[in-house]
Write a protein that holds these residues in place. Structure first.
Motif, short mmCIF file in Angstrom:
data_model
loop_
_atom_site.label_atom_id
_atom_site.label_comp_id
_atom_site.label_asym_id
_atom_site.label_seq_id
_atom_site.Cartn_x
_atom_site.Cartn_y
_atom_site.Cartn_z
N ILE A 140 1.11 10.38 13.96
CA ILE A 140 1.52 11.22 12.86
C ILE A 140 0.46 11.54 11.52
CG2 ILE A 140 3.09 9.72 11.58
CD1 ILE A 140 4.90 12.21 11.34
N SER A 141 0.26 12.56 11.13
CA SER A 141 -0.66 12.84 10.04
C SER A 141 -0.13 12.33 8.63
CB SER A 141 -1.33 14.21 9.90
OG SER A 141 0.00 15.07 9.87
N ARG A 142 -0.74 12.38 7.66
CA ARG A 142 -0.70 11.68 6.37
C ARG A 142 0.78 12.34 5.83
NH1 ARG A 142 -5.95 11.03 6.42
NH2 ARG A 142 -6.70 8.89 5.67
N ILE A 143 0.82 13.50 5.84
CA ILE A 143 1.98 14.15 5.42
C ILE A 143 3.09 14.66 6.56
CG2 ILE A 143 0.90 14.96 3.25
CD1 ILE A 143 0.56 17.72 4.45
N ASP A 196 8.51 8.86 6.23
CA ASP A 196 9.21 9.11 5.00
C ASP A 196 8.39 8.47 4.00
OD1 ASP A 196 10.59 8.97 2.55
OD2 ASP A 196 12.57 9.02 3.69
N ASN A 197 7.41 9.06 3.50
CA ASN A 197 6.43 8.53 2.55
C ASN A 197 6.93 8.02 1.08
OD1 ASN A 197 4.26 8.81 4.33
ND2 ASN A 197 3.60 10.69 3.28
N VAL A 198 8.12 8.62 0.89
CA VAL A 198 8.93 7.88 -0.34
C VAL A 198 9.43 6.58 -0.02
CG1 VAL A 198 10.98 8.42 -1.76
CG2 VAL A 198 9.45 10.16 -1.13
N GLY A 203 0.89 -1.28 0.10
CA GLY A 203 0.07 0.04 0.08
C GLY A 203 0.95 1.24 -0.01
N THR A 204 0.20 2.54 -0.43
CA THR A 204 1.13 3.60 -0.16
C THR A 204 0.84 4.33 1.12
OG1 THR A 204 0.56 3.99 -2.63
CG2 THR A 204 1.10 5.87 -1.32
N LEU A 205 2.01 4.57 1.77
CA LEU A 205 1.98 4.87 3.18
C LEU A 205 1.12 6.34 3.24
CD1 LEU A 205 3.16 4.01 5.87
CD2 LEU A 205 4.85 5.71 5.64
N SER A 206 1.48 7.16 2.42
CA SER A 206 0.64 8.52 2.35
C SER A 206 -0.85 8.34 2.62
CB SER A 206 1.10 9.47 1.26
OG SER A 206 0.72 8.89 0.10
N THR A 207 -1.43 7.19 2.33
CA THR A 207 -2.82 7.12 2.43
C THR A 207 -3.34 7.22 3.81
OG1 THR A 207 -2.92 5.42 0.32
CG2 THR A 207 -4.76 5.44 1.98
N THR A 245 8.21 4.37 5.48
CA THR A 245 8.58 3.86 6.55
C THR A 245 8.12 4.98 7.56
OG1 THR A 245 10.65 5.18 6.47
CG2 THR A 245 10.58 2.90 5.93
N VAL A 246 7.84 4.60 8.76
CA VAL A 246 7.52 5.47 10.18
C VAL A 246 8.53 5.17 11.03
CG1 VAL A 246 5.77 6.17 11.65
CG2 VAL A 246 5.06 5.58 9.29
N SER A 247 9.14 6.02 11.78
CA SER A 247 10.05 5.79 12.67
C SER A 247 9.42 6.40 13.96
CB SER A 247 11.44 6.51 12.43
OG SER A 247 11.93 5.99 11.14
N LEU A 248 10.02 5.84 15.17
CA LEU A 248 9.97 6.38 16.41
C LEU A 248 11.43 6.16 17.15
CD1 LEU A 248 7.72 7.27 18.50
CD2 LEU A 248 7.97 4.79 19.35
#
Length: 124
Positions: free
Chosen positions: A51-54, A73-75, A27-31, A78-81
């Protein structure tokens, strides 16, 4: 349907740092609005950060505010903590979650997809 895989957990001494990552596929993370939750032994799962979509809006639990930072990083999908100044009470399994909803939320029930979790253990 997006699949989420967490990584970066481990054993660290109190006062130390860890960086958790969540990789999304299918899927596309920015969704998605993205969140981190955690569950300590014998306790219910609790909200940590979202965190919001952008990435313009973030939410944090009071217990981690000023110590943890959520980013995305929507490119790279990934999402980080980033977790600093870790305490023994931060010990838990940490879960990444994705939400198709409208608002950035701390409500666990709003999240649609979940990873399998990664263990974080903080020794005193």
């Amino acid at each position: 349907q997006v699949q989420l895989v967490e990584s970066g957990g481990g054993l660290v001494q109190a006062g130390g740092s860890l960086r958790l990552s969540c990789a999304a596929s299918g899927g596309t993370l920015s969704t998605y609005i993205m969140g981190w939750f955690r569950q300590a032994p014998g306790k219910e799962r609790e909200f940590v950060a979202a965190i919001s979509r952008i990435g313009t809006r973030t939410l944090y639990a009071d217990s981690v505010k000023d110590r943890f930072t959520i980013s995305r990083d929507n490119v790279k999908n990934t999402v980080s903590l980033q977790m600093n100044s870790l305490k023994p009470e931060d010990t838990a399994v940490y879960y990444c979650a994705a939400d198709l909803g409208i608002r950035t939320t701390s409500s666990e029930g709003e999240y649609d997809y979940w990873g399998q979790g990664t263990q974080v253990t903080v020794s005193s």
